[in-house]
Design an enzyme around this catalytic site. Structure first.
Site, PDB file in Angstrom:
ATOM      1  N   MET A 294      -0.181   2.407  -7.937  1.00  0.00           N
ATOM      2  CA  MET A 294       0.950   1.481  -7.845  1.00  0.00           C
ATOM      3  C   MET A 294       2.290   2.192  -7.658  1.00  0.00           C
ATOM      4  O   MET A 294       3.159   1.688  -6.970  1.00  0.00           O
ATOM      5  CB  MET A 294       1.061   0.614  -9.094  1.00  0.00           C
ATOM      6  CG  MET A 294       0.042  -0.462  -9.179  1.00  0.00           C
ATOM      7  SD  MET A 294       0.279  -1.665  -7.879  1.00  0.00           S
ATOM      8  CE  MET A 294      -1.079  -2.729  -8.221  1.00  0.00           C
ATOM      9  N   HIS A 441       6.279  -9.624  -3.695  1.00  0.00           N
ATOM     10  CA  HIS A 441       4.952  -8.995  -3.818  1.00  0.00           C
ATOM     11  C   HIS A 441       5.023  -7.649  -4.554  1.00  0.00           C
ATOM     12  O   HIS A 441       6.092  -7.173  -4.883  1.00  0.00           O
ATOM     13  CB  HIS A 441       4.258  -8.873  -2.454  1.00  0.00           C
ATOM     14  CG  HIS A 441       4.876  -7.892  -1.508  1.00  0.00           C
ATOM     15  ND1 HIS A 441       4.175  -7.327  -0.469  1.00  0.00           N
ATOM     16  CD2 HIS A 441       6.129  -7.385  -1.424  1.00  0.00           C
ATOM     17  CE1 HIS A 441       4.964  -6.518   0.195  1.00  0.00           C
ATOM     18  NE2 HIS A 441       6.147  -6.528  -0.348  1.00  0.00           N
ATOM     19  N   GLU A 442       3.828  -7.104  -4.809  1.00  0.00           N
ATOM     20  CA  GLU A 442       3.705  -5.815  -5.510  1.00  0.00           C
ATOM     21  C   GLU A 442       4.325  -5.883  -6.908  1.00  0.00           C
ATOM     22  O   GLU A 442       4.978  -4.942  -7.349  1.00  0.00           O
ATOM     23  CB  GLU A 442       4.372  -4.740  -4.644  1.00  0.00           C
ATOM     24  CG  GLU A 442       3.854  -3.342  -4.822  1.00  0.00           C
ATOM     25  CD  GLU A 442       2.361  -3.181  -4.613  1.00  0.00           C
ATOM     26  OE1 GLU A 442       1.862  -3.597  -3.551  1.00  0.00           O
ATOM     27  OE2 GLU A 442       1.697  -2.655  -5.520  1.00  0.00           O
ATOM     28  N   GLY A 443       4.116  -7.011  -7.602  1.00  0.00           N
ATOM     29  CA  GLY A 443       4.767  -7.263  -8.893  1.00  0.00           C
ATOM     30  C   GLY A 443       6.144  -7.835  -8.608  1.00  0.00           C
ATOM     31  O   GLY A 443       6.987  -7.138  -8.040  1.00  0.00           O
TER      32      GLY A 443
END
Ligand SMILES: Cc1cc2nc3c(=O)[nH]c(=O)nc-3n(C[C@H](O)[C@H](O)[C@H](O)COP(=O)(O)OP(=O)(O)OC[C@H]3O[C@@H](n4cnc5c(N)ncnc54)[C@H](O)[C@@H]3O)c2cc1C
Length: 599
Positions: A294, A441-443
Site C-alpha cells: 500500500m 480510492h486507495e483509502g
C-alpha cells in the site's frame, strides 16, 4: 512534443537537483545505472507518452468503454498505446534484473509514471495496475507462483487487478463477504462479488490475473480473517498456456465521472461454475500482504493527483499568456491594446496557487519514492528503521494532501480559462473530472486522516512524529545560514512549534481516554500536518536553488518563478495553519454533537 503537456525541467529539478536520486547509483544494487541511463529512459518515455498515450486522452474520455453483454469494447488506440509501452520495456522498470526487469530506482520509475499520467491517466492505469499486482506476487508469492505469473505480466501478455472492495464493503474491508473454500486439489473455490475493480475486464491482454481478498470459512471475524488469492480470468495449463475461462463474470461496467479509459467493473466470482483461486502468502494474512504494497500504491495515487494538478497548471499558464482581455487597472483609454490575462493580479493568484500546490505535492511524492530507494539501500538496521518510520508517517499525507490540493489546483486552472474552461474544447474539465477520483480510492481521504492522527502520529509513543519534526528542524537549521531565506525559515519554525503544541494537546486527550474528541477533527489535522510538510518541501526547494552555483539564463527565470510560488505558499497558505491549530486545540465537538437525522 505534440500532444503532451509536460515541463521536463520540473522533473529534472526534483529528481536530480533536489533529491539527488542519481546518488543511489553508488550502491551496488543500482551500480549498473547512471544519470545518462535515467535521462535516456525519460526521453523515450516522453516520446512514447506523447505519440501513443496523449494522442487519445480526449477520445477515450468521449468514447468510454462499453459492454455489449458478451465483450467489452475499447477504442483501438488504448491497445496501441499499451503495446508501445510494453515494447519500450516500461513494464519491467520497477522489477529486478533477475525477474526480467530493468531494476531502476523507484524514484526514477515514479518520474516515468509522471510522464504517462500527464499524457493519459486512463490508459496508464492498465500497466500501473499490472505492475502493482506483479509486484505483490514478487513480494509474497511462492517460487512456483513467481515462476508462473511474473514473466507473462512483466512481458505485458497478462494484466493484473486488485480486488479488495465489495458493494457493501469499501472502507471497512473487515466486512467483506467473498469466500474461499479449500478443496483437495490445492486450490480454493472462490465465490462472491467485487465492486469497483479497475481493469477487471477487457481484451487488451491474453489473461487477467485478479488478486482477490476473501475469507476462508471458520477463520477469525473482521480483518484478521482475510486471505489473499490469485484468481486468473482464464485458467492456465501446466505449460503456461492460457486455457478455458475460470468463471469470473462481468456483471457490468461502472460509468464514471473521469478516468473513463480504464474499465471499472462489478465482477462475480463462481456464479456460473467453479472459480479457482490459489492462496498467496499465509492464511489470514491477506490484508497484511496487501498493505505491504500500500505504501507504494499510495505514493502512486498522490503522484497522479499532483501530476494532474501540474498538467492543468501548465495548460492554464499557456492560456493566460495568450488570451488578451481587458486593460491594466487605471488604463482608461479603450483604444489601447488589451493585455494578456496573465497581467491581471487575480489571474496570477490562480496561477500561483496551482504552482504552489502541485509542485509542493510533486516534491513530496518524489521524496516518498526516494525514501523507498533509500530503504532498499540502507546501510544498517537502525537507518532502515528510521527511514521506515519517516515513510510510515508521510504515507497518508502523500496520498491525501496531493489528492485534495491537486484537485483544488484544477479548480483554479479551469477558472483561468473562464467559459472556455467549462467546455470540452480544452482539457481542463477532463483533468478535473479525472482527478476527482484521487481523494476517493486507495483509502478515502477521511480514512487517511484517521490513519495519520490515530495510528501514525501516535505510534511508538510518537516516534514517527518526533522523527518527522526533527527532519523539518534540520532543514530549518541548514537554511538559517542563507539570509535570503530568513522569511521562510522563521515562518516554518513558528509553524512547526505550533504543530508540536497542537499534537501534544491531542495526544493528551487520547491519553485521558477522550479518543472520540481526539479523532473527530482528524481531517483538520491532515490539513495542519500536511500543510506544514508542504512548507518543508518548499523550503527544501528554496535551499536547493540557493546553493546552485552559476545557474543558466533559463534557470534564472525558472528559479524566480519557483521563488514566487514559495513566497505565495508562505504568505497566503501557511498562515492558515494557525486557524486549524486553534480549532484542533479546542477539541471542538461540533461534529460529535451533530445528529445527522436532524440535518
Ligand atoms: C473509479 C474507481 C476505481 C476503483 N478501483 C478499485 C480497484 O481497482 N480495486 C478495489 O478493490 N477498489 C477500487 N475502488 C474502490 C475504492 O477503493 C472505494 O470506493 C473506497 O475505498 C471507498 O469505499 P466505498 O466506495 O464503499 O465508500 P464507503 O466506505 O461507504 O465510504 C463512504 C464515505 O464514508 C466515509 N467513511 C467510511 N467509513 C469511515 C470511517 N470509519 N471513518 C470516517 N469516514 C468513513 C468515507 O471516507 C467516504 O467519504 C475504486 C473506486 C472507484 C470510484
Amino acid at each position: 512534443m505534440i500532444n503532451l503537456k509536460l515541463r521536463r525541467r520540473e522533473i529534472d529539478f526534483l529528481l536530480y537537483d533536489l533529491l539527488k536520486v542519481d546518488q543511489v547509483c553508488a550502491h551496488p544494487r543500482y551500480a549498473m545505472h547512471d544519470r545518462e541511463v535515467f535521462d535516456a529512459t525519460l526521453d523515450v518515455a516522453i516520446k512514447v507518452a506523447d505519440e501513443h498515450f496523449a494522442n487519445h486522452a480526449a477520445k477515450v474520455d468521449a468514447e468510454e468503454p462499453h459492454f455489449d453483454g458478451e465483450r467489452v469494447h475499447l477504442i483501438p488506440e488504448v491497445k496501441q498505446g499499451i503495446d508501445a509501452y510494453v515494447a519500450a520495456g516500461f513494464m519491467g522498470t520497477g522489477f529486478d534484473l533477475d525477474d526480467g526487469g530493468s531494476q531502476l530506482p523507484y524514484a526514477v520509475a515514479q518520474g516515468l509514471a509522471w510522464v504517462f499520467a500527464a499524457a493519459n491517466v486512463g490508459t496508464a492505469a492498465y500497466p500501473f495496475l499490472t505492475m502493482a499486482a506483479a509486484n505483490l506476487i514478487r513480494a509474497h508469492g511462492s517460487p512456483e507462483q513467481k515462476a508462473r505469473y511474473l514473466a507473462p505480466m512483466i512481458e505485458g501478455r497478462w494484466f493484473g487487478t486488485m480486488c479488495l472492495s465489495e458493494p457493501q464493503a469499501g472502507s471497512s474491508l473487515g466486512d467483506i463477504r467473498t469466500r474461499a473454500e479449500a478443496t483437495e486439489h490445492g486450490y480454493y473455490r472462490i465465490s462472491g462479488s467485487k465492486m469497483w475493480i479497475s481493469g477487471g475486464e477487457h481484451e487488451l491482454s491474453e489473461n487477467i490475473i485478479h488478486l482477490v481478498l476473501a475469507k476462508i470459512p471458520g477463520g477469525p471475524a473482521g480483518s484478521r480473517g482475510i486471505s489473499l488469492f490469485i484468481v486468473p480470468k482464464r485458467r492456465i495449463n501446466d505449460d503456461g498456456s492460457v486455457a478455458e475461462r475460470n468463471n469470473v463474470s462481468l456483471v457490468g461496467l461502472n460509468h464514471k465521472m473521469g478516468y473513463r479509459g480504464t474499465t471499472n467493473t462489478l465482477l462475480n466470482f463462481g456464479e456460473a461454475g467453479e472459480c479457482r483461486g490459489w492462496l498467496i502468502g499465509e492464511v489470514n494474512h491477506g490484508l497484511a500482504c496487501m498493505f505491504h504494497m500500500m505504501n507504494e500504491a499510495r505514493i502512486g495515487v498522490g503522484l497522479n493527483a499532483a501530476v494532474l494538478g501540474h498538467t492543468a497548471y501548465l495548460h492554464s499558464l499557456d492560456y493566460a499568456l495568450g488570451r488578451p482581455q481587458g486593460r491594466k487597472t487605471g488604463e482608461r483609454d479603450p483604444t489601447t491594446p488589451q493585455v494578456m490575462i496573465a497581467e491581471h493580479p487575480d489571474v496570477r493568484r490562480m496561477l500561483l496557487v496551482q504552482k504552489a500546490f502541485s509542485e509542493g505535492a510533486l516534491s513530496l511524492c518524489l521524496h516518498g519514492a526516494a525514501l523507498v530507494d533509500r530503504l532498499a539501500t540502507a546501510a544498517d538496521d537502525s537507518e532502515h528503521a528510521e527511514l521506515n518510520l519517516e515513510l510510515e508517517i508521510l504515507t497518508p499525507i502523500i496520498k491525501a494532501w496531493p489528492a485534495h490540493y491537486g484537485l483544488e489546483a484544477n479548480y483554479w486552472g479551469l477558472q483561468v480559462l473562464g467559459g472556455y474552461g467549462y467546455t470540452r474544447d480544452y482539457p481542463l474539465e477532463r483533468i478535473y473530472r479525472d482527478n476527482r477520483l484521487n481523494p476517493i480510492h486507495e483509502g478515502t481521504n477521511g480514512i487517511q486522516a484517521a490513519d495519520l492522527l490515530g495510528r501514525k502520529v501516535m505510534m511508538q509513543n510518537g516516534a514517527a512524529f518526533k522523527l518527522l519534526m526533527a527532519r523539518i528542524a534540520a532543514t530549518i537549521d541548514e537554511a538559517s545560514g542563507e539570509a535570503e531565506l530568513n522569511e521562510f525559515t522563521a515562518a516554518l519554525k513558528a509553524a512547526s512549534e505550533r504543530v508540536v503544541k497542537t499534537t501534544m494537546t491531542l495526544a493528551a486527550a487520547g491519553a485521558r481516554g477522550e479518543t472520540d474528541r481526539m479523532l473527530a477533527n482528524a481531517w483538520v489535522y491532515m490539513e495542519l500536518l500536511g500543510g506544514l510538510v508542504i512548507g518543508w518541501m518548499w523550503l527544501r526547494q528554496m535551499l536547493c536553488i540557493a546553493r546552485i552555483a552559476s545557474p543558466s539564463e533559463a534557470d534564472l527565470d525558472y528559479f524566480k518563478g519557483k521563488r514566487q510560488a514559495a513566497r505565495y505558499y508562505y504568505r497566503w497558505e501557511l498562515p492558515k495553519l494557525e486557524r486549524h491549530a486553534v480549532l484542533l486545540e479546542s477539541l471542538d465537538d461540533t461534529l460529535l454533537m451533530t445528529d445527522a437525522t436532524q440535518l
